[in-house]
Design an enzyme around this catalytic site. Structure first.
Site, PDB file in Angstrom:
ATOM      1  N   GLY A   1      -4.167  -1.975  -0.920  1.00 45.91           N
ATOM      2  CA  GLY A   1      -3.296  -1.671  -2.043  1.00 45.91           C
ATOM      3  C   GLY A   1      -3.046  -0.177  -2.157  1.00 45.91           C
TER       4      GLY A   1
ATOM      5  N   HIS B   1      -6.637  -1.819   9.289  1.00 46.15           N
ATOM      6  CA  HIS B   1      -5.984  -3.118   9.096  1.00 46.15           C
ATOM      7  C   HIS B   1      -6.126  -4.015  10.327  1.00 46.15           C
ATOM      8  CE1 HIS B   1      -3.996  -2.513   5.210  1.00 46.15           C
ATOM      9  NE2 HIS B   1      -3.976  -1.237   5.559  1.00 46.15           N
TER      10      HIS B   1
ATOM     11  N   ASN C   1      -3.351   2.825   7.161  1.00 43.77           N
ATOM     12  CA  ASN C   1      -2.461   3.275   6.099  1.00 43.77           C
ATOM     13  C   ASN C   1      -3.289   3.577   4.871  1.00 43.77           C
ATOM     14  OD1 ASN C   1      -0.599   3.668   4.079  1.00 43.77           O
ATOM     15  ND2 ASN C   1      -0.130   1.496   3.869  1.00 43.77           N
TER      16      ASN C   1
ATOM     17  N   GLY D   1      -2.481   3.692  -4.238  1.00 44.99           N
ATOM     18  CA  GLY D   1      -3.038   4.533  -5.283  1.00 44.99           C
ATOM     19  C   GLY D   1      -4.492   4.898  -5.102  1.00 44.99           C
TER      20      GLY D   1
ATOM     21  N   GLN E   1     -12.712   0.744  -0.194  1.00 46.21           N
ATOM     22  CA  GLN E   1     -13.039   1.852  -1.094  1.00 46.21           C
ATOM     23  C   GLN E   1     -13.659   1.338  -2.395  1.00 46.21           C
ATOM     24  OE1 GLN E   1      -9.193   3.702  -1.422  1.00 46.21           O
ATOM     25  NE2 GLN E   1      -9.067   4.065   0.797  1.00 46.21           N
TER      26      GLN E   1
ATOM     27  N   PHE F   1      -6.743   7.865   0.901  1.00 50.59           N
ATOM     28  CA  PHE F   1      -8.072   8.115   0.349  1.00 50.59           C
ATOM     29  C   PHE F   1      -9.117   7.614   1.344  1.00 50.59           C
ATOM     30  CE2 PHE F   1      -5.294   8.195  -3.241  1.00 50.59           C
ATOM     31  CZ  PHE F   1      -5.858   9.086  -4.147  1.00 50.59           C
TER      32      PHE F   1
ATOM     33  N   SER G   1       0.815  -1.213   0.000  1.00 50.76           N
ATOM     34  CA  SER G   1       0.000   0.000   0.000  1.00 50.76           C
ATOM     35  C   SER G   1       0.849   1.264   0.000  1.00 50.76           C
ATOM     36  CB  SER G   1      -0.935   0.016   1.214  1.00 50.76           C
ATOM     37  OG  SER G   1      -1.876  -1.032   1.158  1.00 50.76           O
TER      38      SER G   1
ATOM     39  N   CYS H   1      -9.270  -1.739   3.452  1.00 48.01           N
ATOM     40  CA  CYS H   1      -8.534  -0.565   2.968  1.00 48.01           C
ATOM     41  C   CYS H   1      -8.935  -0.215   1.529  1.00 48.01           C
ATOM     42  CB  CYS H   1      -7.031  -0.795   3.116  1.00 48.01           C
ATOM     43  SG  CYS H   1      -6.107   0.743   3.304  1.00 48.01           S
TER      44      CYS H   1
ATOM     45  N   GLU I   1      -5.390  -7.046  10.485  1.00 46.02           N
ATOM     46  CA  GLU I   1      -4.301  -8.031  10.484  1.00 46.02           C
ATOM     47  C   GLU I   1      -2.976  -7.431  10.943  1.00 46.02           C
ATOM     48  OE1 GLU I   1      -3.148  -5.529   7.285  1.00 46.02           O
ATOM     49  OE2 GLU I   1      -5.130  -6.237   7.894  1.00 46.02           O
TER      50      GLU I   1
END
Length: 373
Positions: free
Chosen positions: A230, A344, A300, A232, A262, A303, A52, A258, A346
């Site tokens: 991931g 997250h 993390n 971007g 989105q 967006f 990410s 994450c 995990e």
């Protein structure tokens, strides 16, 4: 011990501001990306290898980086994913019995430029005030004009599709093939610890490239579907959005984390936006609206999804919110077997407040199998 003279280096921000430092080790050159900061006191190896973070220059707010070296098995992917490292004090000699290498060698072997001796408190304060922006770290300090010209050509994170840069090129398997549950995971930049958490809950996972179709995932005959984290902007990922929409329409068990969160929101007509700074650290407070309990979470992301559009969507409800800025941290579909979170569960090295979400996914799969039976 290494006491050789350090080469002068700098951080040049897109607005022309410069911070000075020293190069770590003997790597030279320049590295471009969006500058951001992480507030975690530990876990730098996991941070640096998290897909990410692809394309980002990482500022660590902890004053000491590298002091416990690196250890095989603690990485979140097969290589370092950050574009470069900016820190205050860099420790060349690790003091940890379990260390398998020094951070200096680890970064050098991955060809990652790092600079230390930076006033990171001042830099972070500047980013907090002016927002995340593109930057360059460089040892080429004698030609700042050339660096400015190259920096101006660096694409903005807004509108940038990066999942293709970190996703698997071919499908692969993870876990015990005799496990009771089969999961089809769409790899947008998946972390290894997500796969570990699923596997230890009885899942056999087939990981598919980011541009795989629903038919590709369906061919595995999975019991549930997963959309990964991931890097971007999520909006350019039209294929993944279409996959999420079809899974939801068919009421199949779906869990997103994450970037996957989105993508699910976009598939249901909820827009995303680029945050001023984003959330990056292992101490973010979240409220679970379903239980009333608070959670300390690892985050993390740069967006987020539009709160007003979720609130006006008849099919979705907000399950989690960030207690600092009220951004949406979790949603679920009111009538379909789908939920997602922006943080997250995990997290390695922690916190572990939200690992129950994997159990919730498994429970949703069990209930789905009972309905089908």
């Amino acid at each position: 011990m290494k006491y050789q003279a350090k080469k002068k280096a700098l951080i040049l921000l897109a607005d022309g501001t410069i911070f000075w430092g020293k190069a770590v080790g003997n790597l030279e050159g320049s590295s471009f990306g969006e500058v951001c900061f992480n507030t975690g006191m530990t876990g730098y190896q996991e941070i640096f290898t998290d897909p990410s973070y692809f394309g980002q220059l990482m500022v660590t707010t902890n004053a000491h980086i590298g002091n416990y070296g690196v250890k095989e098995g603690e990485e979140e992917s097969d290589s370092v994913k950050i574009a470069g490292l900016i820190c205050k004090n860099f420790s060349y000699t690790p003091s940890r019995d379990g260390a398998t290498d020094s951070l200096e060698n680890y970064l050098k072997n991955n060809d990652i430029l790092a600079i230390s001796d930076v006033d990171t408190r001042a830099l972070v304060s500047y980013i907090r005030e002016h927002g995340a922006m593109n930057a360059v770290i460089s040892t080429e300090v004698d030609d700042i004009a050339a660096l400015k010209e190259k920096l101006a050509q660096t694409p903005d994170m807004k509108g940038l599709e990066l999942a293709s840069k970190v996703s698997a090129k071919e499908p692969y398997f993870f876990g015990d093939e005799n496990a009771p549950y089969k999961i089809a995971a769409l790899d947008l930049g998946i972390k290894k610890n997500i796969l570990r958490n699923l596997a230890k809950r009885g899942c056999y996972i087939k990981v598919f490239p980011y541009n795989s179709s629903f038919e590709d995932l369906k061919s595995f005959e999975p019991d549930g579907y997963f959309l990964s984290n991931g890097p971007g902007d999520p909006e350019p990922l039209e294929s993944a959005i279409a996959v999420a929409r079809e899974i939801i329409e068919k009421d199949l068990p779906l869990f997103g984390i994450c970037l996957g969160h989105q993508i699910i929101a976009l598939s249901q007509g909820v827009a995303t936006f680029k945050m001023f700074n984003g959330h990056r650290g292992i101490n973010h407070p979240v409220i679970n609206h379903l239980t009333g309990k608070g959670e300390i979470t690892s985050q993390n992301h740069g967006f987020a999804i539009n709160r007003e559009e979720v609130e006006s969507n008849d099919d979705l409800e907000i399950t989690h919110s960030h207690l600092n800025d009220n951004t949406v941290m979790g949603i679920r579909h009111k009538t379909k077997n789908c939920f997602s979170v922006q943080y997250h569960p995990e997290a390695g090295p922690g916190p572990n407040d939200a690992t129950y979400l994997f159990d919730q996914f498994i429970e949703n799969i069990k209930q789905s199998k009972q309905v089908i039976a």
